[in-house]
Design an enzyme around this catalytic site. Structure first.
Site, PDB file in Angstrom:
ATOM      1  N   LYS A 205       0.839  -1.204   0.000  1.00 29.39           N
ATOM      2  CA  LYS A 205       0.000   0.000   0.000  1.00 29.39           C
ATOM      3  C   LYS A 205       0.877   1.258   0.000  1.00 29.39           C
ATOM      4  O   LYS A 205       0.694   2.160  -0.798  1.00 29.39           O
ATOM      5  CB  LYS A 205      -0.921  -0.037   1.225  1.00 29.39           C
ATOM      6  CG  LYS A 205      -1.802   1.182   1.360  1.00 29.39           C
ATOM      7  CD  LYS A 205      -2.750   1.040   2.530  1.00 29.39           C
ATOM      8  CE  LYS A 205      -3.486   2.365   2.737  1.00 29.39           C
ATOM      9  NZ  LYS A 205      -4.433   2.317   3.842  1.00 29.39           N
ATOM     10  N   GLU A 211      10.574  -4.511   4.605  1.00 36.63           N
ATOM     11  CA  GLU A 211      10.692  -5.922   4.212  1.00 36.63           C
ATOM     12  C   GLU A 211      10.382  -6.087   2.721  1.00 36.63           C
ATOM     13  O   GLU A 211      11.105  -6.763   1.988  1.00 36.63           O
ATOM     14  CB  GLU A 211       9.706  -6.791   5.007  1.00 36.63           C
ATOM     15  CG  GLU A 211      10.002  -6.882   6.491  1.00 36.63           C
ATOM     16  CD  GLU A 211       9.220  -5.861   7.297  1.00 36.63           C
ATOM     17  OE1 GLU A 211       9.021  -4.726   6.801  1.00 36.63           O
ATOM     18  OE2 GLU A 211       8.822  -6.194   8.429  1.00 36.63           O
ATOM     19  N   GLY A 265      -4.801  -2.070   5.018  1.00 40.85           N
ATOM     20  CA  GLY A 265      -4.035  -3.220   4.520  1.00 40.85           C
ATOM     21  C   GLY A 265      -4.746  -4.541   4.776  1.00 40.85           C
ATOM     22  O   GLY A 265      -4.828  -5.401   3.900  1.00 40.85           O
ATOM     23  N   ARG A 266      -5.271  -4.711   5.991  1.00 38.73           N
ATOM     24  CA  ARG A 266      -5.903  -5.998   6.338  1.00 38.73           C
ATOM     25  C   ARG A 266      -7.303  -6.143   5.756  1.00 38.73           C
ATOM     26  O   ARG A 266      -7.952  -7.166   5.942  1.00 38.73           O
ATOM     27  CB  ARG A 266      -5.908  -6.172   7.862  1.00 38.73           C
ATOM     28  CG  ARG A 266      -6.541  -5.018   8.619  1.00 38.73           C
ATOM     29  CD  ARG A 266      -6.194  -5.084  10.105  1.00 38.73           C
ATOM     30  NE  ARG A 266      -6.687  -3.937  10.854  1.00 38.73           N
ATOM     31  CZ  ARG A 266      -6.045  -2.788  10.985  1.00 38.73           C
ATOM     32  NH1 ARG A 266      -4.876  -2.606  10.389  1.00 38.73           N
ATOM     33  NH2 ARG A 266      -6.544  -1.805  11.700  1.00 38.73           N
ATOM     34  N   GLU A 351      -4.863  -6.784  14.727  1.00 37.43           N
ATOM     35  CA  GLU A 351      -4.370  -5.456  14.355  1.00 37.43           C
ATOM     36  C   GLU A 351      -5.515  -4.436  14.455  1.00 37.43           C
ATOM     37  O   GLU A 351      -5.279  -3.252  14.670  1.00 37.43           O
ATOM     38  CB  GLU A 351      -3.781  -5.477  12.929  1.00 37.43           C
ATOM     39  CG  GLU A 351      -2.659  -4.468  12.740  1.00 37.43           C
ATOM     40  CD  GLU A 351      -1.966  -4.558  11.375  1.00 37.43           C
ATOM     41  OE1 GLU A 351      -2.622  -4.363  10.350  1.00 37.43           O
ATOM     42  OE2 GLU A 351      -0.744  -4.809  11.341  1.00 37.43           O
ATOM     43  N   HIS A 382      -4.725 -33.486  17.052  1.00 37.69           N
ATOM     44  CA  HIS A 382      -3.617 -34.319  17.528  1.00 37.69           C
ATOM     45  C   HIS A 382      -2.512 -33.478  18.134  1.00 37.69           C
ATOM     46  O   HIS A 382      -1.381 -33.931  18.261  1.00 37.69           O
ATOM     47  CB  HIS A 382      -3.113 -35.194  16.373  1.00 37.69           C
ATOM     48  CG  HIS A 382      -4.192 -36.110  15.872  1.00 37.69           C
ATOM     49  ND1 HIS A 382      -4.443 -37.343  16.419  1.00 37.69           N
ATOM     50  CD2 HIS A 382      -5.147 -35.925  14.926  1.00 37.69           C
ATOM     51  CE1 HIS A 382      -5.480 -37.896  15.804  1.00 37.69           C
ATOM     52  NE2 HIS A 382      -5.927 -37.047  14.894  1.00 37.69           N
ATOM     53  N   LYS A 508       9.214  -0.797  14.206  1.00 42.57           N
ATOM     54  CA  LYS A 508       9.777  -0.463  12.881  1.00 42.57           C
ATOM     55  C   LYS A 508      10.850   0.603  13.023  1.00 42.57           C
ATOM     56  O   LYS A 508      11.912   0.542  12.410  1.00 42.57           O
ATOM     57  CB  LYS A 508       8.683   0.096  11.959  1.00 42.57           C
ATOM     58  CG  LYS A 508       7.687  -0.884  11.422  1.00 42.57           C
ATOM     59  CD  LYS A 508       6.781  -0.170  10.403  1.00 42.57           C
ATOM     60  CE  LYS A 508       5.563  -0.996  10.053  1.00 42.57           C
ATOM     61  NZ  LYS A 508       4.582  -0.308   9.232  1.00 42.57           N
TER      62      LYS A 508
HETATM   63  O1  F6P Z   1       3.008  -3.286   9.740  1.00 41.70           O
HETATM   64  C1  F6P Z   1       1.659  -3.151   9.614  1.00 41.70           C
HETATM   65  C2  F6P Z   1       1.217  -2.859   8.226  1.00 41.70           C
HETATM   66  O2  F6P Z   1       1.091  -1.503   8.066  1.00 41.70           O
HETATM   67  C3  F6P Z   1      -0.075  -3.590   7.925  1.00 41.70           C
HETATM   68  O3  F6P Z   1      -1.186  -2.946   8.402  1.00 41.70           O
HETATM   69  C4  F6P Z   1      -0.013  -3.705   6.455  1.00 41.70           C
HETATM   70  O4  F6P Z   1      -0.906  -4.674   5.989  1.00 41.70           O
HETATM   71  C5  F6P Z   1       1.435  -4.095   6.271  1.00 41.70           C
HETATM   72  O5  F6P Z   1       2.121  -3.338   7.243  1.00 41.70           O
HETATM   73  C6  F6P Z   1       2.010  -3.868   4.910  1.00 41.70           C
HETATM   74  O6  F6P Z   1       1.995  -2.542   4.538  1.00 41.70           O
HETATM   75  P1  F6P Z   1       2.212  -2.104   3.032  1.00 41.70           P
HETATM   76  O7  F6P Z   1       1.117  -2.716   2.226  1.00 41.70           O
HETATM   77  O8  F6P Z   1       2.144  -0.614   3.040  1.00 41.70           O
HETATM   78  O9  F6P Z   1       3.555  -2.601   2.593  1.00 41.70           O
END
Ligand code: F6P
Length: 545
Positions: A205, A211, A265-266, A351, A382, A508
């Site tokens: 987003k 990452e 995002g979620r 979240e 199990h 972060k």
């Molecule tokens: O770290 C939390 C977050 O902001 C989530 O809410 C989101 O889904 C994820 O990181 C990834 O964010 P982006 O889509 O901006 O890379």
């Protein structure tokens, strides 16, 4: 408003003092119609609420609580595009992502539904080209693997839905999902791939997530090492709200599929973030997926609260979490293909509602979001079901089961009985959890007295069972929307802003400092606490720095 000071809250608090007496055996014995009356339908989902430790008084109290918290007006405000995500000053309009083209929803005077359908059309055109072999890679080879690089909502939605809808995958295209900055994730995903037939979807987003950008840069290096820099245009597409950063990364913005700040995002798998799913199942199936969400959206928006399935699920969770202090909820899909669904719900719920201050900044005065976890059955039986049946913590559980198997049974003519056995186990678990086996029953079965306490099942462990005909795109959309609105219901009652996620920021920020200390050429001056300083030095030693 502090909901815990209201009369509605006090009524439920009083009712909760008698929680131990709310026994499922007695509740069922007292009302032969209980199962029928407490089984509701939304779309293709049949939702059995009867194995919950609630009676008519509790249910009426919970509905009154939701009214008092203003749930109906919040549902309307969300659908209208009001800026209910106040800490980020944003509308919350994931429901617009699946609104029919003829509907109009305006944000700042712009019709967002038209924009949504415009992107959907572009996604469909691109998807058709890739699936038909018309979009080729740099060398002219057709695409065989789509690698989605993203994290959080930009990974969990795509990977969960991709896995869930395995029965609908394109026969030539396979999907891979890379999320973790641990290089093993990327390297193991790419190891056996041919760059010439690989398409990367960089899903972020913000397009600033460390990452994702780290993985995307390494993926680009892997590609260009064999195909050269010019290959990027045919092998990288982006899904983002941030055009400038996409361009800065070097992806042609003609190959970018946008979405908007009003999609969390979620809550984004039904936006362009679902591109890797659309590539796998095709545009038509994707629109069936969206239609599934819509069925539940309409139900949530128009059904009175006492028959409103997502609202009731959310209210029952409030009953357990806030009034009876049950810390956790298990999600147990009896479907191998739904194996990432618990992880997906973990982000959606934790979240959204893992918060200790209300939207107005005041501390909450009750327990909020539960710890959500789970694994598919029958595997969980199990491992952790021992605790569910006989442990000291009561864990409400969601069982999810389909009438039809997820796979095509005709492909395995020699295989027998799998699905009946799967379903039997699912039903047996909820029955055993709810009704247990008393010491008297165990003794009457001839068990030696010393073993009776060990072989007794207390029962009274509540669950929801969700049954649907088959795991189709439509049903999956319905399931996701069901949980989205459940989570919203809980957040509204607790007075939270369920749409921000400030709790992820501090870590972060600290990681950005620490990474430069880990790889500094000279011993850095460390100003963390003594433990963190020592761990940084230990790591530097291990790496010979
Ligand atoms: O770290 C939390 C977050 O902001 C989530 O809410 C989101 O889904 C994820 O990181 C990834 O964010 P982006 O889509 O901006 O890379």
């Amino acid at each position: 408003m502090d909901i815990t000071t209201t009369d509605e809250w006090a009524t439920l608090r009083d009712a909760a003092t008698a929680f131990d007496e709310l026994g499922l055996r007695a509740l069922f014995a007292a009302d032969p119609d209980r199962a029928e009356q407490m089984t509701l339908t939304v779309g293709d989902l049949v939702v059995d609420l009867s194995k919950h430790r609630v009676d008519a008084t509790v249910m009426a109290g919970l509905v009154a609580l939701a009214e008092r918290a203003g749930l109906p007006t919040r549902i309307e405000a969300m659908a209208r595009g009001d800026r209910i995500n106040t800490t980020e000053d944003r509308a919350v309009l994931h429901t617009a992502l699946r609104a029919p083209a003829e509907r109009t929803i305006e944000v700042d005077g712009v019709d967002v539904v038209a924009a949504v359908h415009d992107v959907l059309r572009r996604m469909a055109a691109f998807t058709d080209r890739v699936r038909d072999g018309d979009w080729t890679g740099h060398t002219g080879a057709v695409i065989e693997t789509v690698v989605n690089i993203g994290i959080g909502g930009s990974d969990l939605g795509p990977v969960m839905t991709y896995e869930a809808l395995a029965a609908f995958h394109h026969p030539r295209l396979r999907g891979r999902f890379v999320s973790n900055v641990d290089g093993s994730d990327l390297f193991s995903a790419l190891r056996d791939l041919d760059p010439a037939t690989t398409l990367f979807v960089i899903a972020s987003k913000t397009f600033t997530t460390q990452e994702t950008l780290t993985n995307a840069r390494s993926a680009r290096a892997w590609l260009t090492a064999s195909l050269g820099d010019d290959a990027v245009a045919k092998h990288f597409v982006a899904v983002s709200t941030n055009r400038d950063e996409v361009a800065a990364f070097g992806i042609d913005t003609n190959n970018m599929f946008g979405f908007w700040d009003w999609v969390g995002g979620r809550y984004s798998v039904d936006s362009a973030i679902g591109l890797s799913l659309m590539l796998a199942i095709g545009a038509e199936r994707f629109s069936e997926f969206l239609a599934g969400f819509r069925v539940v959206d309409d139900h949530f928006a128009s059904t009175p609260l006492d028959r409103n399935v997502p609202a009731l699920l959310g209210l029952i969770e409030v009953w357990y979490r806030s009034f009876n202090k049950l810390p956790t909820r298990a999600v147990l899909p009896y479907s191998r293909y739904l194996h990432r669904f618990p992880a997906y719900l973990q982000q959606l719920d934790m979240e959204s509602n893992g918060k200790r201050v209300r939207a107005d900044g005041e501390p909450v005065a009750c327990e909020t979001g539960p710890i959500v976890w789970g694994e598919p059955g029958t595997n969980g039986q199990h491992s952790f079901h021992q605790l569910l049946h006989q442990g000291t913590t009561i864990v409400p559980a969601d069982f999810i089961v389909m009438g039809e198997p997820d796979h095509d049974e005709s492909e395995f003519p020699g295989a027998r009985g799998h699905h009946d056995l799967l379903v039997a186990n699912c039903l047996a678990q909820s029955e055993a959890l709810a009704f247990g086996r008393s010491a008297a029953e165990v003794a009457a079965a001839g068990i030696e007295p010393a073993l009776v306490p060990h072989r007794t099942f207390p029962g009274n462990r509540p669950s929801t069972t969700i049954m649907a005909p088959a795991l189709t795109p439509t049903v999956l959309g319905q399931l996701i929307a069901l949980y989205e609105h459940q989570v919203m219901t809980q957040g509204v009652v607790w007075g939270l802003n369920s749409f921000d996620q400030w709790g992820v920021e501090l870590g972060k920020m600290l990681a950005r400092d620490i990474v430069s200390e880990l790889d500094a050429p000279d011993d850095p001056e460390l100003t963390h606490d003594a433990s963190t300083n020592a761990l940084i030095r230990r790591y530097r030693d291990l790496r010979g720095r």
